[in-house]
Design a protein around this motif. Sequence first.
Motif, mmCIF file in Angstrom:
data_model
loop_
_atom_site.group_PDB
_atom_site.id
_atom_site.type_symbol
_atom_site.label_atom_id
_atom_site.label_comp_id
_atom_site.label_asym_id
_atom_site.label_seq_id
_atom_site.Cartn_x
_atom_site.Cartn_y
_atom_site.Cartn_z
ATOM 1 N N ALA A 1 -8.561 -7.712 -4.161
ATOM 2 C CA ALA A 1 -8.003 -6.610 -3.583
ATOM 3 C C ALA A 1 -8.505 -6.311 -2.185
ATOM 4 O O ALA A 1 -7.722 -5.984 -1.238
ATOM 5 N N HIS A 2 -9.891 -6.529 -1.929
ATOM 6 C CA HIS A 2 -10.698 -6.381 -0.776
ATOM 7 C C HIS A 2 -9.648 -7.186 0.347
ATOM 8 O O HIS A 2 -9.443 -6.958 1.472
ATOM 9 N N LEU A 3 -9.864 -8.788 -0.129
ATOM 10 C CA LEU A 3 -9.263 -9.747 0.714
ATOM 11 C C LEU A 3 -7.659 -9.230 1.360
ATOM 12 O O LEU A 3 -7.374 -9.645 2.443
ATOM 13 N N LEU A 4 -6.805 -9.042 0.161
ATOM 14 C CA LEU A 4 -5.622 -8.601 0.417
ATOM 15 C C LEU A 4 -5.613 -7.541 1.468
ATOM 16 O O LEU A 4 -4.788 -7.502 2.439
ATOM 17 N N ALA A 5 -6.232 -6.344 1.461
ATOM 18 C CA ALA A 5 -6.476 -5.101 2.254
ATOM 19 C C ALA A 5 -6.879 -5.729 3.614
ATOM 20 O O ALA A 5 -6.325 -5.344 4.577
ATOM 21 N N TYR A 6 -7.776 -6.520 3.445
ATOM 22 C CA TYR A 6 -8.405 -6.943 4.951
ATOM 23 C C TYR A 6 -7.394 -7.823 5.694
ATOM 24 O O TYR A 6 -7.338 -7.704 6.825
ATOM 25 N N ARG A 7 -6.522 -8.924 5.120
ATOM 26 C CA ARG A 7 -5.749 -9.858 5.424
ATOM 27 C C ARG A 7 -4.450 -8.810 6.016
ATOM 28 O O ARG A 7 -3.862 -9.512 7.014
ATOM 29 N N THR A 8 -4.048 -7.953 5.516
ATOM 30 C CA THR A 8 -3.025 -7.050 5.855
ATOM 31 C C THR A 8 -3.086 -5.919 6.718
ATOM 32 O O THR A 8 -2.205 -5.139 6.978
ATOM 33 N N GLY A 9 -4.515 -5.849 7.217
ATOM 34 C CA GLY A 9 -4.709 -4.599 8.107
ATOM 35 C C GLY A 9 -4.681 -3.239 7.460
ATOM 36 O O GLY A 9 -4.375 -2.399 8.046
ATOM 37 N N ALA A 10 -4.948 -3.260 6.156
ATOM 38 C CA ALA A 10 -4.951 -1.861 5.399
ATOM 39 C C ALA A 10 -6.041 -0.821 6.074
ATOM 40 O O ALA A 10 -7.209 -1.421 6.222
ATOM 41 N N MET A 11 -5.530 0.313 6.186
ATOM 42 C CA MET A 11 -6.384 1.309 6.904
ATOM 43 C C MET A 11 -6.645 2.513 6.098
ATOM 44 O O MET A 11 -7.589 3.092 5.965
ATOM 45 N N THR A 12 -5.420 3.094 5.758
ATOM 46 C CA THR A 12 -5.385 4.417 5.045
ATOM 47 C C THR A 12 -5.826 4.143 3.646
ATOM 48 O O THR A 12 -5.762 3.201 2.948
ATOM 49 N N ASP A 13 -6.181 5.412 3.001
ATOM 50 C CA ASP A 13 -6.486 5.427 1.521
ATOM 51 C C ASP A 13 -5.413 4.886 0.699
ATOM 52 O O ASP A 13 -5.472 4.103 -0.241
ATOM 53 N N ALA A 14 -4.047 5.242 1.165
ATOM 54 C CA ALA A 14 -2.936 4.924 0.380
ATOM 55 C C ALA A 14 -2.655 3.262 0.413
ATOM 56 O O ALA A 14 -2.293 2.532 -0.393
ATOM 57 N N GLU A 15 -3.070 2.728 1.629
ATOM 58 C CA GLU A 15 -2.818 1.339 1.856
ATOM 59 C C GLU A 15 -3.926 0.605 1.044
ATOM 60 O O GLU A 15 -3.569 -0.406 0.393
ATOM 61 N N LEU A 16 -5.110 1.118 0.825
ATOM 62 C CA LEU A 16 -6.148 0.408 0.154
ATOM 63 C C LEU A 16 -5.839 0.880 -1.072
ATOM 64 O O LEU A 16 -5.847 -0.545 -1.994
ATOM 65 N N GLU A 17 -5.424 1.481 -1.710
ATOM 66 C CA GLU A 17 -5.008 1.838 -3.097
ATOM 67 C C GLU A 17 -3.783 0.646 -3.525
ATOM 68 O O GLU A 17 -3.809 0.351 -4.777
ATOM 69 N N ARG A 18 -2.894 0.611 -2.716
ATOM 70 C CA ARG A 18 -1.928 -0.047 -3.017
ATOM 71 C C ARG A 18 -2.298 -1.692 -3.177
ATOM 72 O O ARG A 18 -1.866 -2.344 -3.990
ATOM 73 N N CYS A 19 -3.265 -1.920 -2.434
ATOM 74 C CA CYS A 19 -3.836 -3.431 -2.844
ATOM 75 C C CYS A 19 -4.487 -3.396 -4.085
ATOM 76 O O CYS A 19 -4.306 -4.375 -4.913
ATOM 77 N N TYR A 20 -5.282 -2.386 -4.482
ATOM 78 C CA TYR A 20 -5.515 -2.304 -5.784
ATOM 79 C C TYR A 20 -4.646 -2.433 -6.942
ATOM 80 O O TYR A 20 -4.770 -3.043 -8.215
ATOM 81 N N ARG A 21 -3.638 -1.637 -6.437
ATOM 82 C CA ARG A 21 -2.489 -1.632 -7.592
ATOM 83 C C ARG A 21 -1.874 -2.971 -7.787
ATOM 84 O O ARG A 21 -1.476 -3.318 -8.814
ATOM 85 N N ALA A 22 -1.805 -3.904 -6.760
ATOM 86 C CA ALA A 22 -1.316 -5.142 -6.944
ATOM 87 C C ALA A 22 -2.377 -6.084 -7.670
ATOM 88 O O ALA A 22 -1.700 -6.992 -8.368
ATOM 89 N N ALA A 23 -3.234 -5.606 -7.780
ATOM 90 C CA ALA A 23 -4.388 -6.434 -8.779
ATOM 91 C C ALA A 23 -4.653 -5.743 -10.032
ATOM 92 O O ALA A 23 -5.396 -6.051 -10.668
ATOM 93 N N SER A 24 -3.889 -4.746 -10.483
ATOM 94 C CA SER A 24 -3.899 -4.189 -11.805
ATOM 95 C C SER A 24 -2.576 -3.725 -12.290
ATOM 96 O O SER A 24 -2.127 -4.505 -13.005
ATOM 97 N N ILE A 25 -2.275 -2.464 -11.973
ATOM 98 C CA ILE A 25 -0.853 -1.970 -12.731
ATOM 99 C C ILE A 25 0.187 -3.097 -12.487
ATOM 100 O O ILE A 25 1.110 -3.239 -13.434
ATOM 101 N N ASP A 26 0.290 -3.214 -11.165
ATOM 102 C CA ASP A 26 1.698 -4.384 -10.924
ATOM 103 C C ASP A 26 1.311 -5.505 -11.532
ATOM 104 O O ASP A 26 2.281 -6.172 -12.256
ATOM 105 N N GLY A 27 0.256 -6.097 -11.620
ATOM 106 C CA GLY A 27 0.212 -7.252 -12.572
ATOM 107 C C GLY A 27 0.171 -7.185 -14.220
ATOM 108 O O GLY A 27 0.868 -8.123 -14.771
ATOM 109 N N GLY A 28 -0.163 -6.006 -14.852
ATOM 110 C CA GLY A 28 0.274 -5.544 -16.076
ATOM 111 C C GLY A 28 1.632 -5.558 -16.288
ATOM 112 O O GLY A 28 2.177 -6.022 -17.293
ATOM 113 N N ARG A 29 2.387 -4.905 -15.225
ATOM 114 C CA ARG A 29 3.953 -5.019 -15.631
ATOM 115 C C ARG A 29 4.613 -6.422 -15.560
ATOM 116 O O ARG A 29 5.482 -6.541 -16.235
ATOM 117 N N LEU A 30 4.032 -7.246 -14.424
ATOM 118 C CA LEU A 30 4.255 -8.582 -14.359
ATOM 119 C C LEU A 30 4.160 -9.199 -15.949
ATOM 120 O O LEU A 30 5.092 -9.980 -16.242
#
Length: 364
Positions: free
Chosen positions: A287-316
């Motif tokens: 999630a850190h690498l995704l945030a770094y590679r996509t230029g995440a800056m705000t808390d919402a953008e950083l949390e979005r990267c965690y979601r891709a590694a958690s809740i969204d994966g659980g849905r998949l």
Amino acid sequence: MSAPVTTHSPRADQPSDHGPVVAAGLVDAHIHPDKSSWGGAWMSRAAAADLSEFIANDLATQRGYTRSVEERAHALLQSALASGTLAMRAHVDVSSELGLRNVEGVRAAADRLAPWLTVQIVAFPQFGLLTNPGTEAVMAAALGAGADLVGGIDPLGLEGDVAGHLDAVFGLAARSGRDIDLHLHDGGEPGLAQIREIAERTLAAGMQGRVTVSHAFALADASEPRLGETLDRIAEAGIWVTTCALGDDPVLDPGLLDRHGVQLALGSDGVRDSWTPFGTGSMVDRAHLLAYRTGAMTDAELERCYRAASIDGGRLLGIPEISLPVQRDSPTRLEFPGESLAQIVVDRPAPAAALRDGRPVPGR
């Protein structure tokens, strides 16, 4: 979808006195545990100029391993579990040469960690489906020997026959009643055209929500004129995409995909195998690498990267207990030292506690 519950202290330069950051369990939506050298001696790697050379190096490496698939895969899966990964989708090689041994080895490793770690196995034709005679029959057999999904790889770039490759993949899925997760590295308009064709076939087969395109590098090129159209077709077909933020590979933009309604999950891809010396098995790191590679800056953008590694994966993966935001008393949750989920993505701590179905995950 709201972000997982987090805690915040009044000042960022003081430790929180409100308890741990509570977050959803982590999901690795794309990993290759059968290829990994995890837990063994350092492995030097040969250079590769293109996909065919990477694949040749991979096959030579697998032939040279002295430790079993089960031993190597178990070492990696156990480490991932200790890092808070509670589920993963493992792409496991099948071919006329390898037969079912990799699928059987990864399934045996996964069974040793159940019920704490859920592992879905994709029967993956790394060395070709049409171009490696006999592989389609092994793919079918793998679905009765521990594999859960039908895989595929670069219908044009590797196989040179888009229609034939997709006929085989969708045919296997129809006969077995299984979902599909297909690797697609091809970029540019050729890659986009293949994705649109996969979307058309998904709709025609009534498989909305049951098809994943992994990597989908073509979707990372904002200069492509038909990118928006392709994203809209993916959303219409309910296709998932996964990205891994690995090395210098193209990485998908979560914000762009969200705007088009495309579902995204995050994976590790290769971990310490012939393809890469990197990887830790930690989805907080990813999630850190995704945030770094996509230029995440705000808390919402950083949390979005965690979601891709958690809740969204659980849905998949269709895991209810990892598919929704958590509360402090959720029976399946992770607890991290820190002040906020955004900070967790940046600092990458290991979870201080992990629970699944109300029971502490062992080995932590």
